[in-house]
Structure formats: structure tokens, C-alpha cells
Enzyme design. Structure first.
Site, PDB file in Angstrom:
ATOM      1  N   HIS A 159       0.871  -1.205   0.000  1.00 63.79           N
ATOM      2  CA  HIS A 159       0.000   0.000   0.000  1.00 63.79           C
ATOM      3  C   HIS A 159       0.894   1.237   0.000  1.00 63.79           C
ATOM      4  O   HIS A 159       1.500   1.577   1.006  1.00 63.79           O
ATOM      5  CB  HIS A 159      -0.912   0.014   1.239  1.00 63.79           C
ATOM      6  CG  HIS A 159      -1.822   1.206   1.273  1.00 63.79           C
ATOM      7  ND1 HIS A 159      -3.184   1.098   1.451  1.00 63.79           N
ATOM      8  CD2 HIS A 159      -1.589   2.543   1.154  1.00 63.79           C
ATOM      9  CE1 HIS A 159      -3.740   2.295   1.442  1.00 63.79           C
ATOM     10  NE2 HIS A 159      -2.781   3.191   1.261  1.00 63.79           N
TER      11      HIS A 159
ATOM     12  N   HIS B 225       1.611   5.403  -1.707  1.00 64.66           N
ATOM     13  CA  HIS B 225       1.263   6.580  -2.505  1.00 64.66           C
ATOM     14  C   HIS B 225       2.536   7.133  -3.136  1.00 64.66           C
ATOM     15  O   HIS B 225       3.451   7.541  -2.429  1.00 64.66           O
ATOM     16  CB  HIS B 225       0.612   7.656  -1.632  1.00 64.66           C
ATOM     17  CG  HIS B 225      -0.657   7.181  -1.011  1.00 64.66           C
ATOM     18  ND1 HIS B 225      -1.879   7.316  -1.636  1.00 64.66           N
ATOM     19  CD2 HIS B 225      -0.898   6.523   0.149  1.00 64.66           C
ATOM     20  CE1 HIS B 225      -2.816   6.778  -0.871  1.00 64.66           C
ATOM     21  NE2 HIS B 225      -2.252   6.285   0.214  1.00 64.66           N
ATOM     22  N   LEU B 226       2.572   7.129  -4.487  1.00 62.29           N
ATOM     23  CA  LEU B 226       3.769   7.620  -5.180  1.00 62.29           C
ATOM     24  C   LEU B 226       3.565   8.997  -5.802  1.00 62.29           C
ATOM     25  O   LEU B 226       4.510   9.582  -6.314  1.00 62.29           O
ATOM     26  CB  LEU B 226       4.196   6.638  -6.269  1.00 62.29           C
ATOM     27  CG  LEU B 226       4.975   5.408  -5.797  1.00 62.29           C
ATOM     28  CD1 LEU B 226       5.275   4.491  -6.978  1.00 62.29           C
ATOM     29  CD2 LEU B 226       6.269   5.797  -5.094  1.00 62.29           C
ATOM     30  N   ARG B 227       2.317   9.499  -5.790  1.00 56.98           N
ATOM     31  CA  ARG B 227       2.010  10.803  -6.435  1.00 56.98           C
ATOM     32  C   ARG B 227       2.351  10.743  -7.920  1.00 56.98           C
ATOM     33  O   ARG B 227       2.486   9.684  -8.497  1.00 56.98           O
ATOM     34  CB  ARG B 227       2.725  11.962  -5.724  1.00 56.98           C
ATOM     35  CG  ARG B 227       2.595  11.976  -4.200  1.00 56.98           C
ATOM     36  CD  ARG B 227       1.145  11.888  -3.724  1.00 56.98           C
ATOM     37  NE  ARG B 227       1.036  12.109  -2.287  1.00 56.98           N
ATOM     38  CZ  ARG B 227       0.037  11.672  -1.539  1.00 56.98           C
ATOM     39  NH1 ARG B 227      -0.952  10.958  -2.071  1.00 56.98           N
ATOM     40  NH2 ARG B 227      -0.005  11.930  -0.256  1.00 56.98           N
TER      41      ARG B 227
ATOM     42  N   ASN C 110      -5.097   7.366  -6.014  1.00 56.05           N
ATOM     43  CA  ASN C 110      -5.786   8.626  -5.653  1.00 56.05           C
ATOM     44  C   ASN C 110      -5.028   9.849  -6.156  1.00 56.05           C
ATOM     45  O   ASN C 110      -4.662  10.732  -5.393  1.00 56.05           O
ATOM     46  CB  ASN C 110      -6.052   8.709  -4.139  1.00 56.05           C
ATOM     47  CG  ASN C 110      -4.789   8.730  -3.294  1.00 56.05           C
ATOM     48  OD1 ASN C 110      -3.765   8.178  -3.696  1.00 56.05           O
ATOM     49  ND2 ASN C 110      -4.861   9.364  -2.144  1.00 56.05           N
TER      50      ASN C 110
ATOM     51  N   LYS D 238      -9.417  -0.104  -5.659  1.00 58.50           N
ATOM     52  CA  LYS D 238      -9.429   0.556  -4.351  1.00 58.50           C
ATOM     53  C   LYS D 238     -10.751   1.249  -4.075  1.00 58.50           C
ATOM     54  O   LYS D 238     -11.232   2.044  -4.879  1.00 58.50           O
ATOM     55  CB  LYS D 238      -8.286   1.592  -4.309  1.00 58.50           C
ATOM     56  CG  LYS D 238      -8.199   2.397  -3.021  1.00 58.50           C
ATOM     57  CD  LYS D 238      -7.749   1.548  -1.856  1.00 58.50           C
ATOM     58  CE  LYS D 238      -7.931   2.256  -0.527  1.00 58.50           C
ATOM     59  NZ  LYS D 238      -6.757   2.923  -0.029  1.00 58.50           N
TER      60      LYS D 238
ATOM     61  N   HIS E 160     -10.477   1.271   2.060  1.00 57.18           N
ATOM     62  CA  HIS E 160     -10.224   2.270   3.100  1.00 57.18           C
ATOM     63  C   HIS E 160     -11.418   2.140   4.045  1.00 57.18           C
ATOM     64  O   HIS E 160     -12.508   2.613   3.740  1.00 57.18           O
ATOM     65  CB  HIS E 160     -10.133   3.678   2.511  1.00 57.18           C
ATOM     66  CG  HIS E 160      -9.801   4.706   3.548  1.00 57.18           C
ATOM     67  ND1 HIS E 160      -8.607   5.398   3.553  1.00 57.18           N
ATOM     68  CD2 HIS E 160     -10.480   5.127   4.642  1.00 57.18           C
ATOM     69  CE1 HIS E 160      -8.582   6.197   4.610  1.00 57.18           C
ATOM     70  NE2 HIS E 160      -9.708   6.053   5.276  1.00 57.18           N
TER      71      HIS E 160
ATOM     72  N   HIS F 200      -4.425  -0.523   5.876  1.00 57.68           N
ATOM     73  CA  HIS F 200      -3.910   0.274   7.011  1.00 57.68           C
ATOM     74  C   HIS F 200      -4.800   0.193   8.257  1.00 57.68           C
ATOM     75  O   HIS F 200      -5.346   1.184   8.706  1.00 57.68           O
ATOM     76  CB  HIS F 200      -3.678   1.735   6.598  1.00 57.68           C
ATOM     77  CG  HIS F 200      -4.739   2.384   5.761  1.00 57.68           C
ATOM     78  ND1 HIS F 200      -6.056   2.389   6.108  1.00 57.68           N
ATOM     79  CD2 HIS F 200      -4.664   3.051   4.584  1.00 57.68           C
ATOM     80  CE1 HIS F 200      -6.739   3.031   5.185  1.00 57.68           C
ATOM     81  NE2 HIS F 200      -5.921   3.438   4.244  1.00 57.68           N
TER      82      HIS F 200
ATOM     83  N   ASP G 174       1.606   2.729   3.455  1.00 55.64           N
ATOM     84  CA  ASP G 174       0.756   3.916   3.295  1.00 55.64           C
ATOM     85  C   ASP G 174       1.595   5.190   3.344  1.00 55.64           C
ATOM     86  O   ASP G 174       1.108   6.238   3.767  1.00 55.64           O
ATOM     87  CB  ASP G 174      -0.354   3.947   4.359  1.00 55.64           C
ATOM     88  CG  ASP G 174      -1.482   4.901   3.988  1.00 55.64           C
ATOM     89  OD1 ASP G 174      -1.528   5.331   2.825  1.00 55.64           O
ATOM     90  OD2 ASP G 174      -2.295   5.219   4.879  1.00 55.64           O
TER      91      ASP G 174
ATOM     92  N   HIS H  72       3.360  14.735   1.541  1.00 58.54           N
ATOM     93  CA  HIS H  72       2.712  16.021   1.269  1.00 58.54           C
ATOM     94  C   HIS H  72       3.752  17.111   1.465  1.00 58.54           C
ATOM     95  O   HIS H  72       4.605  16.985   2.355  1.00 58.54           O
ATOM     96  CB  HIS H  72       1.573  16.284   2.260  1.00 58.54           C
ATOM     97  CG  HIS H  72       0.386  15.384   2.063  1.00 58.54           C
ATOM     98  ND1 HIS H  72      -0.587  15.623   1.122  1.00 58.54           N
ATOM     99  CD2 HIS H  72       0.019  14.239   2.689  1.00 58.54           C
ATOM    100  CE1 HIS H  72      -1.505  14.666   1.185  1.00 58.54           C
ATOM    101  NE2 HIS H  72      -1.159  13.810   2.127  1.00 58.54           N
TER     102      HIS H  72
ATOM    103  N   ALA I 216      -3.745  14.767   5.495  1.00 61.10           N
ATOM    104  CA  ALA I 216      -3.431  13.513   6.194  1.00 61.10           C
ATOM    105  C   ALA I 216      -2.343  12.768   5.443  1.00 61.10           C
ATOM    106  O   ALA I 216      -2.381  12.693   4.218  1.00 61.10           O
ATOM    107  CB  ALA I 216      -4.685  12.652   6.272  1.00 61.10           C
TER     108      ALA I 216
HETATM  109  C1  NCD Z   1      -3.285   9.259   2.006  1.00 61.71           C
HETATM  110  C2  NCD Z   1      -2.818  10.302   0.998  1.00 61.71           C
HETATM  111  O1  NCD Z   1      -2.265  11.335   1.411  1.00 61.71           O
HETATM  112  O2  NCD Z   1      -2.951  10.074  -0.208  1.00 61.71           O
HETATM  113  N1  NCD Z   1      -3.239   9.825   3.314  1.00 61.71           N
HETATM  114  C3  NCD Z   1      -3.172   9.138   4.482  1.00 61.71           C
HETATM  115  O3  NCD Z   1      -3.241   9.761   5.545  1.00 61.71           O
HETATM  116  N2  NCD Z   1      -3.030   7.840   4.513  1.00 61.71           N
HETATM  117  C4  NCD Z   1      -4.620   8.769   1.629  1.00 61.71           C
HETATM  118  C5  NCD Z   1      -5.037   7.507   2.356  1.00 61.71           C
HETATM  119  O4  NCD Z   1      -4.497   6.416   2.128  1.00 61.71           O
HETATM  120  O5  NCD Z   1      -5.960   7.589   3.165  1.00 61.71           O
HETATM  121 ZN    ZN Z   2      -3.171   5.173   1.632  1.00 64.94          ZN
END
Ligand code: NCD
Ligand code: ZN
Length: 350
Positions: A15, A17-19, A43, A101, A138, A176, A249, A253, A265
Site C-alpha cells: 500500500h 502513494h507515489l504521487r 488517488n 481501491k 479504506h 492500514h 501507506d 505532502h 493527512a
Molecule cells: C493518504 C494520501 O495522502 O494520499 N493519506 C493518508 O493519511 N493515509 C490517503 C489515504 O491512504 O488515506
Molecule cells: Zn493510503
């Protein structure tokens, strides 16, 4: 005696997030240095809802990798109320998309296109059940009248139990997880229901949100919970139970988006991801079970081969930089400016 050197099969992150764009280029190397594969969250803005978009995104990830890297991104689709059944069939036939997802609309970063009413996606879930494509959840309700610390527990009762009844063989990963309730639900479920656990939920409890003042860099979704829940997660992760596997996860940011009146978040853990898990397993006196959690249970669930490459970790502390570049700005990682106990000293590519 606690071991000070640990050689394990190269792990995977189930899991992540690579943006995209320059942010992707700033962060992907941290993951590629540690993991062989990662399930990449969809996302983006706009979200990755089709196989064609997922394949384009995959190409952008591969193009951003450091030279010589063999890291493999495993793509996912973002489920919306308009996802057609045909897209599930295309996903199953592709060799790039591994899961779909589910975000409840409004639950977290870029989740506006998520699902408002689960019954509107039943036809798609039926197709996923039939074609054995895993649903990644989620697992939080978004109702403003439900206490934020209870949203995972309420999701399990209101939505997950009925979903399991309706789709008894649908492959699911509760992502998560943060509570004892989730541990109990997953550990008593059949093998086609699993859960990922982050390093930050193993290492931190909700006190970390308010240590001497508000700590926006420890704010994530689902939010950190009280110590009894952290202890239940650590017990589950280190139990050897194949229902549980590694999913960081890691969610970078820019600092300005977190240090503000309404902060985003997400914790950025990729720069020391496997090192953080080693700390947690060491804390539980269970370093011997890290390899199964990090490198075996995930591929088993996804029906993929185990990695052949290995990595070696040593108990040799280093200081996490205060920040890393992120798309022309900076991002503060977990443990910024503080000591991380384990280091990667060797990796062997096969
Ligand atoms: C994630 C994100 O920033 O894309 N943020 C997080 O707090 N985990 C989104 C997510 O997986 O809920
Ligand atoms: Zn996530």
C-alpha cells in the site's frame, strides 16, 4: 540476545502513494531502494479509474526510477460509482492492474470521487468476486456524527460484515488497519480476507498527535489510535498470521500542506520504511517474524512469487534528514531529525 544483523528476502510494500509528475520523481527512489514491488494507490487528481490510465501511470513511474532499478509498480484502479463492469474485465485481463481501491467519498486525500453508497457498486463487486480481483478497502465511515476514533470500528459493523455476507468469496484487503476491532475481524476471517499494517501505526499511538503541542506531521488517515489498539496491531503483525502483511501507506505532502490551519493527512515513511518495521518487530522481541510479514504473506495473498533478491539490515543508527525535496518544495519524513535504529547495509538483486 537481540540480533544486530538481519538478512531477509527483499520485501514488498502492499500500500503506497507515489504521487505523480515531479513529486513522483522526488519520492520513488526511497521505495525502490527497499522494496521489489509495491501496490500503488490510484488517488491522483484526477483519480486513476481506467486500465488505460493505470498503464500510463505505470509508465511514468518506470520512467522516474533510478537507472538500473528493477522495482515493479503493481497498479490499482480507483472505484467510483460509475466504474463499468467492463473495466473490471479489462483489469483482470491486463498484466498491470492487481486490485481495485474503495475510498468512501470524503474519507481522505483526493477521495471526492469515491463511493457514497456501497449498493451502487454491487454489480462491479460481483464481477470482482467472479474474476478474483481483490478489493482494497479504506475502512472508515465518513459520517460527521461518528467520532473520528470510532470510524473504523463502525465501518466494520455497518459495511464490512454485510459486504462479506453478500460477497462471501470476494478477495478483500482491509487497508492500514488501526484498531483491535479490525485485527479481530481479519484474524477470524477466511484466508481471502487480509489486512495491511503501516509502520507508523505499529510505532505511534495517538499521544504522538499532541506531544507538547499539535503535531501535524503525525496526522494521517485513519488517525492514530490509543495504546491498546497499537498493542493489538503489533501483536497481529508479529504473530506469524498470514492474514497480515506490510503496507506502508507512505503518503508524502509538501510541508506547507501539512503545517497549516487545515492540514493534509499522511505520513512520509518511505525513506526508512523497512527500518521502521524492524524497530517495531524488535520492540516485540519478534525480529524472526519480520521476513514473513514483509516478504511472504503479501505475495501469498496476491498469488505472486516471492522475491528472490535479499536485503541485509544492521542495527546501526542514523539520523533521518529534517526534510526531503518534493516537487520544488520539501516534505518532512517520519522521525525527521531523529535517530532511526536500523540501516540497510546490502541489497542483492537477482
Ligand atoms: C493518504 C494520501 O495522502 O494520499 N493519506 C493518508 O493519511 N493515509 C490517503 C489515504 O491512504 O488515506
Ligand atoms: Zn493510503
Amino acid at each position: 540476545m537481540t540480533p544486530t544483523r538481519l538478512e531477509i528476502t527483499r520485501p514488498d510494500d502492499w500500500h503506497l502513494h507515489l504521487r505523480d509528475g515531479d513529486a513522483l520523481a522526488s519520492v520513488v527512489a526511497h521505495t525502490a531502494q527497499r522494496f521489489a514491488r509495491a501496490i500503488v494507490m490510484p488517488n491522483l487528481k484526477p483519480p486513476v479509474t481506467t486500465v488505460a490510465q493505470a498503464e500510463d501511470y505505470r509508465r511514468r513511474i518506470l520512467a522516474s526510477l533510478p537507472a538500473g532499478s528493477r522495482f515493479q509498480p503493481l497498479m490499482t484502479l480507483y472505484l467510483t460509482e460509475n466504474t463499468p463492469v467492463e473495466e473490471i474485465i479489462r483489469a483482470k485481463a491486463s498484466d498491470s492492474v492487481f486490485a481495485v481501491k474503495y475510498y468512501p467519498a470524503g474519507a481522505t486525500t483526493n477521495s471526492d470521487s469515491g463511493v457514497r453508497e456501497l449498493s451502487r457498486v454491487y454489480a462491479v463487486l460481483e464481477a470482482m468476486e467472479k474474476h478474483e480481483l481483490p478489493l482494497l478497502l479504506h475502512g472508515e465511515v465518513t459520517d460527521s456524527d461518528i467520532d473520528i476514533f470510532d470510524r473504523e470500528g463502525v465501518f466494520i459493523e455497518r459495511h464490512l460484515l454485510p459486504l462479506r455476507e453478500r460477497f462471501p468469496v470476494l478477495r478483500m484487503v482491509l487497508e492500514h488497519i488501526t484498531t483491535r476491532n479490525a485485527v479481530e475481524f481479519v484474524s477470524s476471517a477466511p484466508a481471502h480476507v487480509a489486512a495491511t499494517i503501516t509502520a507508523h501505526h505499529l510505532l505511534l499511538n495517538r499521544n504522538a498527535l499532541f506531544e507538547g503541542g499539535i503535531r501535524p506531521h503525525n496526522y494521517c488517515a485513519p488517525i492514530l489510535k490509543r495504546e491498546t489498539h497499537r498493542a493489538a496491531l503489533l501483536q497481529a503483525a508479529t504473530s506469524g498470521d498470514p492474514h497480515f502483511f506490510l503496507g506502508t501507506d507512505s503518503a508524502p505532502h509538501p510541508r506547507a500542506a501539512k503545517e497549516t490551519a487545515c492540514g493534509c493527512a499522511g505520513l512520509y515513511t518511505a525513506p526508512a520504511a523497512i527500518e521502521f518495521y524492524a524497530e517495531a518487530f524488535e520492540q516485540a522481541g519478534r525480529l524472526d517474524r519480520l521476513e514473513a510479514f514483509a516478504s511472504f504473506h503479501g505475495p501469498e495473498f496476491y498469488r505472486l512469487p516471492r522475491n528472490e533478491a535479499r536485503i541485509v539490515l544492521e542495527r546501526s543508527p542514523w539520523i533521518m534528514p529534517d526534510e526531503y525535496p518534493l516537487d520544488g518544495a520539501t516534505c518532512k519524513p517520519m522521525r525527521a531529525g531523529e535517530s532511526v535504529a536500523w540501516s540497510i547495509v546490502e541489497t542483492t538483486a537477482v
